[in-house]
Design an enzyme around this catalytic site. Structure first.
Site, PDB file in Angstrom:
ATOM      1  N   CYS A 119       0.813  -1.230   0.000  1.00 10.68           N
ATOM      2  CA  CYS A 119       0.000   0.000   0.000  1.00 10.68           C
ATOM      3  C   CYS A 119       0.840   1.272   0.000  1.00 10.68           C
ATOM      4  O   CYS A 119       0.341   2.345  -0.338  1.00 10.68           O
ATOM      5  CB  CYS A 119      -0.946   0.009   1.191  1.00 10.68           C
ATOM      6  SG  CYS A 119      -2.112  -1.355   1.127  1.00 10.68           S
ATOM      7  N   HIS A 257      -3.405   7.174   2.081  1.00  4.86           N
ATOM      8  CA  HIS A 257      -3.767   5.847   1.583  1.00  4.86           C
ATOM      9  C   HIS A 257      -5.171   5.536   2.103  1.00  4.86           C
ATOM     10  O   HIS A 257      -5.474   5.768   3.271  1.00  4.86           O
ATOM     11  CB  HIS A 257      -2.759   4.811   2.081  1.00  4.86           C
ATOM     12  CG  HIS A 257      -3.210   3.407   1.837  1.00  4.86           C
ATOM     13  ND1 HIS A 257      -3.649   2.985   0.603  1.00  4.86           N
ATOM     14  CD2 HIS A 257      -3.317   2.330   2.666  1.00  4.86           C
ATOM     15  CE1 HIS A 257      -3.995   1.720   0.688  1.00  4.86           C
ATOM     16  NE2 HIS A 257      -3.813   1.297   1.928  1.00  4.86           N
ATOM     17  N   ASN A 287      -9.966  -0.429  -0.315  1.00  7.54           N
ATOM     18  CA  ASN A 287      -8.501  -0.335  -0.257  1.00  7.54           C
ATOM     19  C   ASN A 287      -7.926  -0.890  -1.569  1.00  7.54           C
ATOM     20  O   ASN A 287      -7.971  -2.094  -1.798  1.00  7.54           O
ATOM     21  CB  ASN A 287      -8.001  -1.122   0.953  1.00  7.54           C
ATOM     22  CG  ASN A 287      -6.501  -1.033   1.145  1.00  7.54           C
ATOM     23  OD1 ASN A 287      -5.780  -0.610   0.242  1.00  7.54           O
ATOM     24  ND2 ASN A 287      -6.040  -1.433   2.304  1.00  7.54           N
TER      25      ASN A 287
HETATM   26  N1  ACO Z   1     -18.515  -8.610   8.646  1.00  2.00           N
HETATM   27  C1  ACO Z   1     -19.086  -8.781   9.838  1.00  2.00           C
HETATM   28  N2  ACO Z   1     -18.380  -9.058  10.954  1.00  2.00           N
HETATM   29  C2  ACO Z   1     -17.055  -9.195  10.827  1.00  2.00           C
HETATM   30  C3  ACO Z   1     -16.394  -9.025   9.593  1.00  2.00           C
HETATM   31  C4  ACO Z   1     -17.188  -8.732   8.473  1.00  2.00           C
HETATM   32  N3  ACO Z   1     -16.664  -8.553   7.240  1.00  2.00           N
HETATM   33  N4  ACO Z   1     -15.075  -9.187   9.764  1.00  2.00           N
HETATM   34  C5  ACO Z   1     -14.893  -9.453  11.079  1.00  2.00           C
HETATM   35  N5  ACO Z   1     -16.081  -9.451  11.724  1.00  2.00           N
HETATM   36  C6  ACO Z   1     -16.311  -9.658  13.146  1.00  2.00           C
HETATM   37  C7  ACO Z   1     -15.247 -10.516  13.771  1.00  2.00           C
HETATM   38  O1  ACO Z   1     -15.517 -11.871  13.575  1.00  2.00           O
HETATM   39  C8  ACO Z   1     -15.333 -10.099  15.216  1.00  2.00           C
HETATM   40  O2  ACO Z   1     -16.426 -10.761  15.805  1.00  2.00           O
HETATM   41  P1  ACO Z   1     -16.309 -11.352  17.316  1.00  2.00           P
HETATM   42  O3  ACO Z   1     -16.082 -10.135  18.166  1.00  2.00           O
HETATM   43  O4  ACO Z   1     -17.630 -12.016  17.496  1.00  2.00           O
HETATM   44  O5  ACO Z   1     -15.138 -12.272  17.268  1.00  2.00           O
HETATM   45  C9  ACO Z   1     -15.696  -8.629  15.138  1.00  2.00           C
HETATM   46  O6  ACO Z   1     -16.224  -8.419  13.835  1.00  2.00           O
HETATM   47  C10 ACO Z   1     -14.523  -7.700  15.393  1.00  2.00           C
HETATM   48  O7  ACO Z   1     -13.432  -8.089  14.554  1.00  2.00           O
HETATM   49  P2  ACO Z   1     -12.064  -7.307  14.563  1.00  2.00           P
HETATM   50  O8  ACO Z   1     -11.128  -7.920  13.562  1.00  2.00           O
HETATM   51  O9  ACO Z   1     -11.549  -7.171  15.952  1.00  2.00           O
HETATM   52  O10 ACO Z   1     -12.554  -5.878  14.036  1.00  2.00           O
HETATM   53  P3  ACO Z   1     -11.811  -4.499  14.055  1.00  2.00           P
HETATM   54  O11 ACO Z   1     -12.592  -3.546  14.829  1.00  2.00           O
HETATM   55  O12 ACO Z   1     -10.354  -4.627  14.368  1.00  2.00           O
HETATM   56  O13 ACO Z   1     -11.937  -4.064  12.523  1.00  2.00           O
HETATM   57  C11 ACO Z   1     -10.592  -3.942  10.517  1.00  2.00           C
HETATM   58  C12 ACO Z   1     -11.324  -4.855  11.520  1.00  2.00           C
HETATM   59  C13 ACO Z   1     -11.610  -3.093   9.804  1.00  2.00           C
HETATM   60  C14 ACO Z   1      -9.869  -4.827   9.510  1.00  2.00           C
HETATM   61  C15 ACO Z   1      -9.585  -3.014  11.226  1.00  2.00           C
HETATM   62  O14 ACO Z   1      -8.821  -3.758  12.131  1.00  2.00           O
HETATM   63  C16 ACO Z   1      -8.679  -2.288  10.289  1.00  2.00           C
HETATM   64  O15 ACO Z   1      -9.096  -1.433   9.538  1.00  2.00           O
HETATM   65  N6  ACO Z   1      -7.358  -2.553  10.333  1.00  2.00           N
HETATM   66  C17 ACO Z   1      -6.401  -1.869   9.509  1.00  2.00           C
HETATM   67  C18 ACO Z   1      -6.403  -2.374   8.105  1.00  2.00           C
HETATM   68  C19 ACO Z   1      -5.473  -1.511   7.278  1.00  2.00           C
HETATM   69  O16 ACO Z   1      -5.317  -0.347   7.476  1.00  2.00           O
HETATM   70  N7  ACO Z   1      -4.797  -2.054   6.320  1.00  2.00           N
HETATM   71  C20 ACO Z   1      -3.910  -1.169   5.575  1.00  2.00           C
HETATM   72  C21 ACO Z   1      -2.912  -1.844   4.962  1.00  2.00           C
HETATM   73  S1  ACO Z   1      -3.574  -3.011   3.851  1.00  2.00           S
HETATM   74  C22 ACO Z   1      -2.280  -3.507   2.848  1.00  2.00           C
HETATM   75  O17 ACO Z   1      -1.189  -3.103   3.003  1.00  2.00           O
HETATM   76  C23 ACO Z   1      -2.477  -4.577   1.779  1.00  2.00           C
END
Ligand code: ACO
Length: 330
Positions: A119, A257, A287
């Protein structure tokens, strides 16, 4: 240096973009994935993304974006003497997408290669292109970010498959010797690149030619990436401000980004920059990895928000982890 001596800078003279097919909404994804529009929007800000068809490759998208950037700049392929494509989803393991783009556009013999920093790829590619231009190795380059991220997704992993999209953005970057090197003069003012390979296991693809022999799928520890993204983005924007001896209030536009509105908002808050001065495309594109910054730049230039002379701060973080920023007088 005397008052009148000119300074070499690389300036952006054209921008373009390409998005494949029709947008696929979160509601569309609900039909096949155990997810919800509400969850995706609340956690990431993403509302839709473009998914390239099977027969659309990264180079197909790169070529279209490059054509638009060339048209915007008023140059022909024969005016270009260097191509860098930032991508982590090449058509083939080799040759580089840049070589394919060169052939398809009819750009004469010149350096053409890919940069792989996920990214952060576009910021890395921009930094390399800036060096090549300022040192006289190329006069006018195409710098492209192009990705078919959906080709790396495991559609059974709802924690990652809802986050990514496909597309390409491109700029024409060329030598300018009009300025005296002041902050007011157009061009790339500074670039800042970082990596911390100790964190390679929080965001990676579980395949590759020299290991599994398969392409593999994207794997991410979302919370960990989120934590480092907020920390490293705050650090790199501060380093950029300090290096250029400017205040956050001098910035006209933040072009981050586009991974997650919450990460972007945290960076804007750190800069005390209102969200009106942040270019946001994550809702429409998801993304798109290395394509996300040039796609956002192109959107804001072509709709008239970004104007010649505006001060732009670009910043990104991705797998590696890699991260970086660029300050540009547009
Ligand atoms: N739909 C519904 N529920 C979901 C989904 C989905 N698509 N995905 C996960 N959940 C659920 C999980 O199972 C979990 O449920 P549980 O509490 O019952 O176990 C709950 O949602 C919370 O999951 P988390 O993974 O803890 O969610 P979080 O609040 O951390 O959000 C996210 C996830 C959006 C991915 C976030 O962590 C994020 O944005 N991280 C950064 C990503 C990023 O910036 N990447 C950039 C670089 S990418 C690259 O370089 C290729």
């Amino acid at each position: 240096m005397s008052e009148s001596s000119s300074v070499k800078r690389s300036i952006i003279t054209g921008v373009g973009s390409f998005l494949p097919g029709e947008p696929v909404s979160n509601v569309d994804l609900e039909k096949t994935i155990d997810t919800s529009d509400e969850w995706i929007k609340k956690r990431t800000g993403i509302e839709r993304r473009h998914i390239a068809a099977k027969d659309v490759s990264t180079s197909d998208m790169a070529v279209e974006a490059a054509r638009q950037a060339l048209e915007h700049s008023g140059y022909q392929p024969s005016d270009i003497d260097g191509i860098i494509v930032a991508t982590t989803t090449p058509d083939q393991t080799f040759p580089a997408v840049a070589a394919t783009v060169q052939a398809r556009l009819g750009v004469p013999i010149c350096p053409a290669f890919d940069v792989q920093a996920v990214c952060s790829g576009f910021v890395y590619a921009l930094s390399v292109a800036d060096s090549l231009v300022r040192t006289g190795q190329s006069k006018r380059m195409l710098v492209i970010g192009a990705e078919k991220m959906t080709s790396l997704l495991d559609w059974n992993d709802r924690t990652t498959c809802v986050l990514f999209g496909d597309g390409a953005g491109a700029i024409v970057l060329e030598l300018d010797e009009q300025g005296q090197g002041s902050i007011e003069d157009r061009g790339i003012l500074s670039t800042h690149l970082f990596a911390n390979g100790e964190l390679k296991d929080i965001l990676y693809v579980n395949g590759g030619p020299s290991t599994t022999g398969q392409v593999g799928h994207l794997v991410m520890e979302g919370r960990e990436v989120f934590r480092y993204a907020v920390e490293y983005m705050a650090d790199v924007v501060q380093k950029t401000l300090d290096h250029n001896n400017i205040k956050a209030s001098d910035i006209d536009w933040l072009i981050p980004h586009q991974a997650n509105t919450r990460i972007i908002a945290a960076t804007a808050k750190k800069l005390d920059l209102p969200m009106e001065q942040v270019v946001l495309t994550v809702a429409d594109h998801g993304n798109t990895s290395a394509a996300s910054i040039p796609l956002a730049l192109s959107a804001a230039v072509h709709d008239g928000r970004i104007k010649k002379g505006d001060l732009l701060l670009l910043e990104a973080l991705g797998g590696g982890l890699t991260w970086g920023a660029a300050l540009i007088r547009f």
